[in-house]
Design an enzyme around this catalytic site. Structure first.
Site, PDB file in Angstrom:
ATOM      1  N   TYR A   7       0.801  -1.239   0.000  1.00  9.64           N
ATOM      2  CA  TYR A   7       0.000   0.000   0.000  1.00  9.64           C
ATOM      3  C   TYR A   7       0.826   1.278   0.000  1.00  9.64           C
ATOM      4  O   TYR A   7       0.263   2.373  -0.081  1.00  9.64           O
ATOM      5  CB  TYR A   7      -0.955  -0.010   1.201  1.00  9.64           C
ATOM      6  CG  TYR A   7      -1.933  -1.162   1.143  1.00  9.64           C
ATOM      7  CD1 TYR A   7      -2.826  -1.285   0.087  1.00  9.64           C
ATOM      8  CD2 TYR A   7      -1.951  -2.144   2.135  1.00  9.64           C
ATOM      9  CE1 TYR A   7      -3.709  -2.354   0.005  1.00  9.64           C
ATOM     10  CE2 TYR A   7      -2.835  -3.214   2.066  1.00  9.64           C
ATOM     11  CZ  TYR A   7      -3.706  -3.315   0.999  1.00  9.64           C
ATOM     12  OH  TYR A   7      -4.581  -4.372   0.914  1.00  9.64           O
ATOM     13  N   ASN A  30     -12.514   4.592  -1.805  1.00 12.84           N
ATOM     14  CA  ASN A  30     -11.713   3.376  -1.685  1.00 12.84           C
ATOM     15  C   ASN A  30     -12.460   2.521  -0.666  1.00 12.84           C
ATOM     16  O   ASN A  30     -12.360   2.757   0.541  1.00 12.84           O
ATOM     17  CB  ASN A  30     -10.290   3.673  -1.214  1.00 12.84           C
ATOM     18  CG  ASN A  30      -9.458   2.388  -1.163  1.00 12.84           C
ATOM     19  OD1 ASN A  30     -10.001   1.279  -1.216  1.00 12.84           O
ATOM     20  ND2 ASN A  30      -8.149   2.541  -1.061  1.00 12.84           N
ATOM     21  N   HIS A  65     -15.328  -5.917  -1.693  1.00 10.43           N
ATOM     22  CA  HIS A  65     -15.390  -7.332  -2.073  1.00 10.43           C
ATOM     23  C   HIS A  65     -16.552  -8.060  -1.411  1.00 10.43           C
ATOM     24  O   HIS A  65     -16.842  -9.199  -1.776  1.00 10.43           O
ATOM     25  CB  HIS A  65     -14.087  -8.040  -1.672  1.00 10.43           C
ATOM     26  CG  HIS A  65     -12.842  -7.315  -2.098  1.00 10.43           C
ATOM     27  ND1 HIS A  65     -12.614  -6.943  -3.409  1.00 10.43           N
ATOM     28  CD2 HIS A  65     -11.766  -6.869  -1.388  1.00 10.43           C
ATOM     29  CE1 HIS A  65     -11.436  -6.322  -3.484  1.00 10.43           C
ATOM     30  NE2 HIS A  65     -10.922  -6.255  -2.269  1.00 10.43           N
ATOM     31  N   ASP A  89     -25.623  -0.568  -2.216  1.00  7.46           N
ATOM     32  CA  ASP A  89     -26.951   0.037  -2.095  1.00  7.46           C
ATOM     33  C   ASP A  89     -26.866   1.465  -1.558  1.00  7.46           C
ATOM     34  O   ASP A  89     -27.595   2.355  -2.005  1.00  7.46           O
ATOM     35  CB  ASP A  89     -27.839  -0.813  -1.176  1.00  7.46           C
ATOM     36  CG  ASP A  89     -28.283  -2.123  -1.833  1.00  7.46           C
ATOM     37  OD1 ASP A  89     -28.184  -2.225  -3.074  1.00  7.46           O
ATOM     38  OD2 ASP A  89     -28.719  -3.025  -1.110  1.00  7.46           O
ATOM     39  N   HIS A 105      -8.376   2.087  -5.765  1.00  6.66           N
ATOM     40  CA  HIS A 105      -7.596   1.197  -4.901  1.00  6.66           C
ATOM     41  C   HIS A 105      -6.135   1.551  -5.063  1.00  6.66           C
ATOM     42  O   HIS A 105      -5.665   1.793  -6.188  1.00  6.66           O
ATOM     43  CB  HIS A 105      -7.787  -0.274  -5.299  1.00  6.66           C
ATOM     44  CG  HIS A 105      -9.186  -0.762  -5.144  1.00  6.66           C
ATOM     45  ND1 HIS A 105      -9.696  -1.204  -3.937  1.00  6.66           N
ATOM     46  CD2 HIS A 105     -10.194  -0.861  -6.039  1.00  6.66           C
ATOM     47  CE1 HIS A 105     -10.964  -1.562  -4.109  1.00  6.66           C
ATOM     48  NE2 HIS A 105     -11.295  -1.356  -5.370  1.00  6.66           N
ATOM     49  N   LEU A 106      -5.420   1.553  -3.954  1.00 11.42           N
ATOM     50  CA  LEU A 106      -3.975   1.793  -4.006  1.00 11.42           C
ATOM     51  C   LEU A 106      -3.271   0.666  -4.753  1.00 11.42           C
ATOM     52  O   LEU A 106      -2.433   0.895  -5.621  1.00 11.42           O
ATOM     53  CB  LEU A 106      -3.421   1.890  -2.580  1.00 11.42           C
ATOM     54  CG  LEU A 106      -3.936   3.095  -1.780  1.00 11.42           C
ATOM     55  CD1 LEU A 106      -3.926   2.766  -0.299  1.00 11.42           C
ATOM     56  CD2 LEU A 106      -3.109   4.323  -2.074  1.00 11.42           C
ATOM     57  N   ARG A 148     -10.104 -10.856  -4.234  1.00 14.62           N
ATOM     58  CA  ARG A 148     -10.070  -9.387  -4.422  1.00 14.62           C
ATOM     59  C   ARG A 148     -10.502  -8.984  -5.826  1.00 14.62           C
ATOM     60  O   ARG A 148     -10.599  -7.806  -6.144  1.00 14.62           O
ATOM     61  CB  ARG A 148      -8.660  -8.854  -4.152  1.00 14.62           C
ATOM     62  CG  ARG A 148      -8.228  -9.034  -2.707  1.00 14.62           C
ATOM     63  CD  ARG A 148      -6.902  -8.361  -2.430  1.00 14.62           C
ATOM     64  NE  ARG A 148      -6.305  -8.909  -1.233  1.00 14.62           N
ATOM     65  CZ  ARG A 148      -6.572  -8.500   0.014  1.00 14.62           C
ATOM     66  NH1 ARG A 148      -7.407  -7.510   0.212  1.00 14.62           N
ATOM     67  NH2 ARG A 148      -5.996  -9.068   1.051  1.00 14.62           N
TER      68      ARG A 148
HETATM   69  C1  DQA Z   1      -7.501  -1.842  -1.203  1.00 19.12           C
HETATM   70  C2  DQA Z   1      -7.517  -3.242  -1.799  1.00 19.12           C
HETATM   71  C3  DQA Z   1      -8.462  -4.142  -1.025  1.00 19.12           C
HETATM   72  O1  DQA Z   1      -8.446  -5.467  -1.576  1.00 19.12           O
HETATM   73  C4  DQA Z   1      -8.030  -4.231   0.428  1.00 19.12           C
HETATM   74  O2  DQA Z   1      -8.977  -4.992   1.158  1.00 19.12           O
HETATM   75  C5  DQA Z   1      -7.806  -2.909   1.055  1.00 19.12           C
HETATM   76  C6  DQA Z   1      -7.157  -1.852   0.280  1.00 19.12           C
HETATM   77  C7  DQA Z   1      -6.474  -0.938  -1.920  1.00 19.12           C
HETATM   78  O3  DQA Z   1      -6.566   0.281  -1.765  1.00 19.12           O
HETATM   79  O4  DQA Z   1      -5.569  -1.442  -2.597  1.00 19.12           O
HETATM   80  O5  DQA Z   1      -8.065  -2.704   2.236  1.00 19.12           O
HETATM   81  O6  DQA Z   1      -8.771  -1.250  -1.380  1.00 19.12           O
END
Ligand code: DQA
Length: 151
Positions: A23, A74, A80, A87, A100-101, A111
């Site tokens: 991350y 995010n 997931h 909703d 997503h990072l 994922r």
């Molecule tokens: C995330 C990717 C997700 O799979 C993970 O559960 C996260 C961070 C990302 O920013 O890459 O908590 O959303």
């Protein structure tokens, strides 16, 4: 002036110390600061929100729908798993961009599914902090085109 709400899901409060190899090392406060300067440069307003609680995120969405023109989210792990989050976003009825990072498609199979993506204006993933910046800029473009079409 358009207002964008940025929503960070569970565990993103730990950015900087949480699995930095995946991350990155930027903290959540640093990401929010970058988005605030981006907003100033683009002439939009931004407000940022993080919670580890799905319920608090849903409550925030219900409240922010009154004032936000669009959302950058995010969803972290909730993307997931959570139909309720989908909703909640549909109820806001504003364009949203999922960010997503990391690139979830390069990671574990679970994922690769996001309940949000089919309803999102777009998805930006895999570029670290730049995913947020790009998602933010893209949403500004969506809102500007929408405003142009409405006028
Ligand atoms: C995330 C990717 C997700 O799979 C993970 O559960 C996260 C961070 C990302 O920013 O890459 O908590 O959303």
């Amino acid at each position: 002036m358009a207002r964008i709400a940025v929503v960070h899901g569970p565990n993103l409060n730990l950015l900087g110390v949480r699995e930095p190899g995946i991350y990155g090392t930027a903290t959540l406060a640093e990401i929010d600061r970058v988005l605030e300067s981006e907003a100033a440069a683009l002439g939009v307003e931004v407000e940022c929100f993080q919670s580890n609680s799905e319920g608090r995120i849903l409550d925030y969405l219900a409240e922010v729908r009154e004032r936000a023109d669009g959302i950058v989210i995010n969803p972290a792990g909730l993307g997931h798993t959570s139909v309720a989050l989908l909703d909640g976003l549909l109820a806001v009825n504003r364009p949203f961009v999922e960010v997503h990072l990391s690139n979830p498609y390069r990671r574990e199979g679970f994922r690769r599914r996001s309940f949000l993506t089919p309803a999102a204006a777009g998805l930006v993933a895999g570029f670290g902090v730049d995913s947020y910046i790009s998602g933010f800029r893209c949403l500004c473009g969506v809102l500007a085109r929408q405003a142009g079409a409405d006028s």
